[in-house]
Design a protein around this motif. Sequence first.
Motif, short mmCIF file in Angstrom:
data_model
loop_
_atom_site.label_atom_id
_atom_site.label_comp_id
_atom_site.label_asym_id
_atom_site.label_seq_id
_atom_site.Cartn_x
_atom_site.Cartn_y
_atom_site.Cartn_z
N SER A 185 0.82 -1.20 0.00
CA SER A 185 0.00 0.00 0.00
C SER A 185 0.86 1.26 0.00
O SER A 185 0.57 2.24 -0.70
N ILE A 186 1.95 1.24 0.77
CA ILE A 186 2.89 2.37 0.79
C ILE A 186 3.49 2.56 -0.60
O ILE A 186 3.58 3.69 -1.12
N MET A 187 3.89 1.46 -1.24
CA MET A 187 4.50 1.55 -2.57
C MET A 187 3.50 2.06 -3.61
O MET A 187 3.89 2.75 -4.56
N ALA A 188 2.23 1.72 -3.43
CA ALA A 188 1.21 2.25 -4.35
C ALA A 188 1.13 3.76 -4.22
O ALA A 188 1.00 4.48 -5.23
N SER A 189 1.23 4.27 -2.98
CA SER A 189 1.24 5.73 -2.79
C SER A 189 2.49 6.35 -3.38
O SER A 189 2.44 7.45 -3.94
N PHE A 190 3.62 5.66 -3.28
CA PHE A 190 4.85 6.16 -3.90
C PHE A 190 4.67 6.26 -5.42
O PHE A 190 5.15 7.21 -6.05
N ALA A 195 4.02 9.62 -10.26
CA ALA A 195 3.25 9.89 -11.48
C ALA A 195 2.56 11.24 -11.46
O ALA A 195 2.46 11.93 -12.48
N MET A 196 2.05 11.64 -10.27
CA MET A 196 1.20 12.83 -10.19
C MET A 196 1.70 13.90 -9.23
O MET A 196 1.16 15.00 -9.19
N GLY A 197 2.69 13.56 -8.42
CA GLY A 197 3.22 14.55 -7.50
C GLY A 197 2.50 14.62 -6.17
O GLY A 197 2.92 15.38 -5.28
N THR A 198 1.42 13.86 -6.01
CA THR A 198 0.69 13.81 -4.74
C THR A 198 0.24 12.37 -4.50
O THR A 198 0.20 11.55 -5.43
N CYS A 199 -0.10 12.06 -3.26
CA CYS A 199 -0.75 10.79 -2.96
C CYS A 199 -2.02 11.08 -2.18
O CYS A 199 -2.11 12.06 -1.44
N ALA A 200 -3.02 10.22 -2.37
CA ALA A 200 -4.31 10.38 -1.71
C ALA A 200 -4.64 9.11 -0.93
O ALA A 200 -4.45 8.00 -1.44
N VAL A 201 -5.10 9.27 0.31
CA VAL A 201 -5.45 8.13 1.15
C VAL A 201 -6.81 8.39 1.78
O VAL A 201 -7.06 9.47 2.33
#
Length: 267
Positions: A185-190, A195-201
């Motif tokens: 899950s952490i790697m998916a956020s990475f 790709a987009m410069g942000t992560c969303a949880v």
Amino acid sequence: MNTVAAKERTAENATLMTVERGLEVLRAFRSDRAPLTNAELVRRTGLPKATVSRLTSTLLQVGFLRLVPGKREFELSTGALGIGHAYLATNDMLQAAQPLMQEFADRLGVSVALGIQDGIDMLYVGYRVSRTVATLRLGVGSMLPMATTSIGRAYLWGLPPAQQRALIDEHKRRAEPQGEALERSIMASFGELEAMGTCAVLSGFQRGTYGVALPIRIGRENIPMGLSFGRADVDLDLQAERARIAPALKEAARRLQALLADFDGHL
């Protein structure tokens, strides 16, 4: 080194270790202010039972902890809380950031948080909320898990590889059977950050809440921090919300880094 000097050095080292362990006990308390027993403090700190018992007794005597009436549980007292809030309230960098954070909170109807690492958690050192929209019940001094929140994952992503790997391994170890799933899950956020410069949880800390975050570096010391926008919303399209606020989040990051570029201190 003569015998007297050696004894003095040994005493200094013992005192330093006691202070460090006392701080570990205080850090074990979270922003929800829930009281903790000695057994719970042993589990959170990893310190021996006898050490925790001795430290809570001392912290109780000096006014940093207090006993919950009628129970064998401890909670933070005003002595500990006063030090932290006084520091945050008088830090020049954090004070300079507040108006800009409030601007974005009001513009987007969100909470805006600035966080730094505290052990394996994230500590909110800056927090502003929209004056018109109800959002997360958090604030300055709140502690959030690093591994499951957007601000924590953004912070992790911005770290040097060796430091990042060590923290991920520690989170996996503590997650035990869920460790591999947590790392994925952490790697998916990475991947989102790359790709987009942000992560969303979604629901990373509280159910029905979200956060969108990115890492930033502040001041001449390039202090690593996380910046997030978030809100409580029971009927949420996370990707649509990210599309709405991500451009403003990136703008806020650029402006904060420019505003605080000459800050020459530490947090």
